[in-house]
Write a protein that holds these residues in place. Structure first.
Motif, PDB file in Angstrom:
ATOM      1  N   ASP A   1      41.423  33.268  92.230  1.00  0.00           N
ATOM      2  CA  ASP A   1      40.558  32.588  91.264  1.00  0.00           C
ATOM      3  C   ASP A   1      39.708  31.543  91.984  1.00  0.00           C
ATOM      4  O   ASP A   1      40.250  30.551  92.506  1.00  0.00           O
ATOM      5  CB  ASP A   1      41.398  31.888  90.188  1.00  0.00           C
ATOM      6  N   TYR A   2      38.386  31.739  91.953  1.00  0.00           N
ATOM      7  CA  TYR A   2      37.512  30.797  92.653  1.00  0.00           C
ATOM      8  C   TYR A   2      36.092  30.943  92.129  1.00  0.00           C
ATOM      9  O   TYR A   2      35.842  31.628  91.129  1.00  0.00           O
ATOM     10  CB  TYR A   2      37.591  31.050  94.157  1.00  0.00           C
ATOM     11  N   HIS A   3      35.143  30.337  92.794  1.00  0.00           N
ATOM     12  CA  HIS A   3      33.729  30.414  92.412  1.00  0.00           C
ATOM     13  C   HIS A   3      33.094  31.626  93.081  1.00  0.00           C
ATOM     14  O   HIS A   3      33.214  31.799  94.307  1.00  0.00           O
ATOM     15  CB  HIS A   3      33.014  29.138  92.848  1.00  0.00           C
ATOM     16  N   PRO A   4      32.419  32.498  92.318  1.00  0.00           N
ATOM     17  CA  PRO A   4      31.875  33.730  92.898  1.00  0.00           C
ATOM     18  C   PRO A   4      30.954  33.515  94.100  1.00  0.00           C
ATOM     19  O   PRO A   4      30.967  34.306  95.043  1.00  0.00           O
ATOM     20  CB  PRO A   4      31.111  34.359  91.726  1.00  0.00           C
ATOM     21  N   LEU A   5      30.139  32.456  94.082  1.00  0.00           N
ATOM     22  CA  LEU A   5      29.174  32.262  95.164  1.00  0.00           C
ATOM     23  C   LEU A   5      29.833  31.968  96.513  1.00  0.00           C
ATOM     24  O   LEU A   5      29.177  32.025  97.549  1.00  0.00           O
ATOM     25  CB  LEU A   5      28.197  31.139  94.796  1.00  0.00           C
ATOM     26  N   THR A   6      31.121  31.639  96.512  1.00  0.00           N
ATOM     27  CA  THR A   6      31.835  31.397  97.767  1.00  0.00           C
ATOM     28  C   THR A   6      32.452  32.678  98.332  1.00  0.00           C
ATOM     29  O   THR A   6      32.997  32.666  99.433  1.00  0.00           O
ATOM     30  CB  THR A   6      32.971  30.378  97.567  1.00  0.00           C
ATOM     31  N   TYR A   7      32.401  33.765  97.566  1.00  0.00           N
ATOM     32  CA  TYR A   7      33.166  34.973  97.880  1.00  0.00           C
ATOM     33  C   TYR A   7      32.337  35.914  98.754  1.00  0.00           C
ATOM     34  O   TYR A   7      31.257  36.356  98.374  1.00  0.00           O
ATOM     35  CB  TYR A   7      33.561  35.661  96.574  1.00  0.00           C
ATOM     36  N   ASP A   8      32.859  36.259  99.936  1.00  0.00           N
ATOM     37  CA  ASP A   8      32.114  37.073 100.903  1.00  0.00           C
ATOM     38  C   ASP A   8      31.806  38.483 100.407  1.00  0.00           C
ATOM     39  O   ASP A   8      30.770  39.056 100.746  1.00  0.00           O
ATOM     40  CB  ASP A   8      32.914  37.218 102.210  1.00  0.00           C
ATOM     41  N   GLY A   9      32.745  39.076  99.668  1.00  0.00           N
ATOM     42  CA  GLY A   9      32.584  40.480  99.307  1.00  0.00           C
ATOM     43  C   GLY A   9      32.794  41.396 100.498  1.00  0.00           C
ATOM     44  O   GLY A   9      32.058  42.359 100.706  1.00  0.00           O
ATOM     45  N   ARG A  10      33.851  41.107 101.283  1.00  0.00           N
ATOM     46  CA  ARG A  10      34.184  41.930 102.455  1.00  0.00           C
ATOM     47  C   ARG A  10      35.699  42.133 102.496  1.00  0.00           C
ATOM     48  O   ARG A  10      36.453  41.151 102.495  1.00  0.00           O
ATOM     49  CB  ARG A  10      33.728  41.273 103.766  1.00  0.00           C
ATOM     50  N   TYR A  11      36.122  43.388 102.540  1.00  0.00           N
ATOM     51  CA  TYR A  11      37.545  43.728 102.674  1.00  0.00           C
ATOM     52  C   TYR A  11      37.720  44.264 104.086  1.00  0.00           C
ATOM     53  O   TYR A  11      37.094  45.249 104.468  1.00  0.00           O
ATOM     54  CB  TYR A  11      37.941  44.764 101.629  1.00  0.00           C
TER      55      TYR A  11
ATOM     56  N   TYR B   1      33.326  48.468  93.530  1.00  0.00           N
ATOM     57  CA  TYR B   1      32.535  47.783  92.512  1.00  0.00           C
ATOM     58  C   TYR B   1      33.418  47.253  91.390  1.00  0.00           C
ATOM     59  O   TYR B   1      34.504  47.778  91.121  1.00  0.00           O
ATOM     60  CB  TYR B   1      31.473  48.720  91.940  1.00  0.00           C
ATOM     61  N   GLY B   2      32.940  46.218  90.738  1.00  0.00           N
ATOM     62  CA  GLY B   2      33.608  45.657  89.575  1.00  0.00           C
ATOM     63  C   GLY B   2      32.628  44.809  88.786  1.00  0.00           C
ATOM     64  O   GLY B   2      31.456  44.696  89.153  1.00  0.00           O
ATOM     65  N   GLU B   3      33.099  44.188  87.720  1.00  0.00           N
ATOM     66  CA  GLU B   3      32.268  43.328  86.890  1.00  0.00           C
ATOM     67  C   GLU B   3      32.969  42.002  86.636  1.00  0.00           C
ATOM     68  O   GLU B   3      34.186  41.964  86.426  1.00  0.00           O
ATOM     69  CB  GLU B   3      31.956  43.993  85.547  1.00  0.00           C
ATOM     70  N   LEU B   4      32.184  40.932  86.680  1.00  0.00           N
ATOM     71  CA  LEU B   4      32.689  39.599  86.363  1.00  0.00           C
ATOM     72  C   LEU B   4      31.958  39.075  85.140  1.00  0.00           C
ATOM     73  O   LEU B   4      30.741  39.256  84.992  1.00  0.00           O
ATOM     74  CB  LEU B   4      32.464  38.640  87.537  1.00  0.00           C
ATOM     75  N   ASP B   5      32.683  38.410  84.246  1.00  0.00           N
ATOM     76  CA  ASP B   5      32.107  37.899  83.007  1.00  0.00           C
ATOM     77  C   ASP B   5      31.407  36.569  83.282  1.00  0.00           C
ATOM     78  O   ASP B   5      31.835  35.497  82.840  1.00  0.00           O
ATOM     79  CB  ASP B   5      33.211  37.729  81.959  1.00  0.00           C
ATOM     80  N   THR B   6      30.309  36.660  84.031  1.00  0.00           N
ATOM     81  CA  THR B   6      29.519  35.501  84.416  1.00  0.00           C
ATOM     82  C   THR B   6      28.163  35.991  84.890  1.00  0.00           C
ATOM     83  O   THR B   6      28.015  37.164  85.245  1.00  0.00           O
ATOM     84  CB  THR B   6      30.216  34.708  85.544  1.00  0.00           C
ATOM     85  N   HIS B   7      27.179  35.103  84.905  1.00  0.00           N
ATOM     86  CA  HIS B   7      25.874  35.468  85.471  1.00  0.00           C
ATOM     87  C   HIS B   7      25.838  35.233  86.976  1.00  0.00           C
ATOM     88  O   HIS B   7      24.871  35.585  87.645  1.00  0.00           O
ATOM     89  CB  HIS B   7      24.765  34.651  84.806  1.00  0.00           C
ATOM     90  N   LEU B   8      26.883  34.651  87.521  1.00  0.00           N
ATOM     91  CA  LEU B   8      26.940  34.330  88.940  1.00  0.00           C
ATOM     92  C   LEU B   8      27.280  35.558  89.763  1.00  0.00           C
ATOM     93  O   LEU B   8      28.141  36.349  89.389  1.00  0.00           O
ATOM     94  CB  LEU B   8      27.992  33.234  89.192  1.00  0.00           C
ATOM     95  N   GLY B   9      26.612  35.712  90.901  1.00  0.00           N
ATOM     96  CA  GLY B   9      26.909  36.806  91.806  1.00  0.00           C
ATOM     97  C   GLY B   9      27.781  36.343  92.964  1.00  0.00           C
ATOM     98  O   GLY B   9      28.165  35.170  93.054  1.00  0.00           O
ATOM     99  N   LEU B  10      28.105  37.267  93.856  1.00  0.00           N
ATOM    100  CA  LEU B  10      28.886  36.951  95.055  1.00  0.00           C
ATOM    101  C   LEU B  10      27.949  36.570  96.193  1.00  0.00           C
ATOM    102  O   LEU B  10      26.728  36.748  96.114  1.00  0.00           O
ATOM    103  CB  LEU B  10      29.738  38.146  95.462  1.00  0.00           C
TER     104      LEU B  10
END
Length: 346
Positions: free
Chosen positions: A112-122, A333-342
């Motif tokens: 659980d964190y802020h999306p804009l901090t999330y790299d999006g890399r596994y 891929y997935g969806e987050l209930d926010t207008h913020l992206g990664l």
């Protein structure tokens, strides 16, 4: 709702070469641009001495220092900027959420964190010079917020509070060091008692012996306890807790209500990932929204990953990958209930 994605990266080789490869991967990506834009908005309130940082890395995880050198060379960045963006030593971490539940052979975790901090890399990484191979989502390129290594050691951490920071490493770099250098939960406990801590976090570890511990760590002390549930409050170091813990206790109570000691991995995953169960969080603007749900299985070396809520997890066979097999590298891929992206989105 915002559609988001996580890229899959795979690398076998030295730490320096890994750093170079990551630098080339991110040099033209939104991840690096967003990171640098963040520092233009939020001026760092800390100082990093290069020699001091080098000494700390050489003592606890020398391979990661080589990785930072590779990033420096690939990105052609001053070392002070590399340490600010990727070193995670003496930097500050924002507050966050997170929930963890373990069983005899699994750990399920909500990040659980802020999306804009999330790299999006596994990331899959198998070093050829030193350290254990690791699978898990990357945090700020070089860090890991949860993961599993080739010895079957599993790690996840939860934020507690950030008052009175110390001169040490931030949680995502400590998480990486645990996975890279420790084979058992007892190795992890020894490392966490020795390593300097910047902030206050609980580190949850599980190994193939079915040992699971919550290690409560602050810049001032480290305590361990046996438990299979962790949210965002200390139970031993209670004097270190924040004042507002209602949501942390609420999520813990929801997990306890489901008879957590006998729940299986699938039910545990559904408990944390389903948006109607009371554990998954949508508090993205408050730096506490659930971005991913992961599960790790120490004995089989399998891993599950889902981005967003109400998802069926993607399964990875880490054991087969360690033997040389490549896994499908299609983005998740997935969806987050926010207008913020990664951070990997423009």
């Amino acid at each position: 709702m915002t559609t988001v994605h996580t890229d899959i990266t795979q690398f076998r080789g030295s730490h320096y070469d890994f750093g170079c490869a990551q630098g080339l991967f991110i040099q033209d990506s939104p991840v690096l641009r967003n990171r640098q834009a963040n520092w233009r908005v939020r001026k760092p309130r800390f100082e990093i001495d290069e020699q001091d940082a080098k000494n700390a890395f050489i003592r606890f995880a020398p391979g990661i220092w080589d990785e930072l050198l590779g990033l420096r060379d690939a990105l052609n960045m001053p070392m002070n900027d590399v340490l600010r963006d990727f070193g995670h030593y003496r930097v500050n971490a924002k507050p966050s959420g997170c929930s963890i539940l373990t069983g005899s052979d699994f750990m399920v975790r909500n990040y659980d964190y802020h999306p804009l901090t999330y790299d999006g890399r596994y990331s899959f990484f198998q070093p050829t010079d030193q350290g254990y191979a690791i699978i898990g989502p990357a945090s700020r390129i070089t860090g890991r917020m949860d993961g599993m290594n080739e010895k079957g050691l599993v790690m996840g951490y939860n934020f507690m509070q950030r008052r009175k920071p110390g001169d040490g490493f931030v949680c995502y770099m400590i998480g990486r060091m645990i996975l890279e250098t420790c084979a058992t939960v007892h190795d992890a406990i020894m490392l966490l008692k020795e390593i300097p801590h910047r902030g206050s976090f609980s580190y949850v570890v599980l190994d193939r012996n079915e040992d699971t511990y919550v290690i409560e760590a602050s810049p001032r002390s480290v305590e361990t306890r046996k438990s299979n549930i962790c949210t965002n409050h200390f139970e031993i170091l209670q004097h270190e807790n924040r004042h507002h813990l209602d949501d942390s206790y609420r999520r813990m109570d929801r997990i306890k209500e489901k008879n957590s000691h006998s729940v299986n991995a699938h039910d545990a995953f559904r408990l944390l990932n389903d948006t109607d169960k009371g554990v998954f969080s949508k508090l993205y603007k408050s730096w506490a929204g659930t971005i991913h749900t992961t599960a790790y299985f120490p004995k089989s070396l399998k891993a599950w990953f889902a981005l967003g809520g109400d998802q069926e997890p993607v399964e990875f066979d880490f054991s087969s990958w360690l033997k040389g097999e490549k896994i499908t590298a299609e983005p998740i891929y997935g969806e987050l209930d926010t207008h913020l992206g990664l951070a990997n989105m423009e």
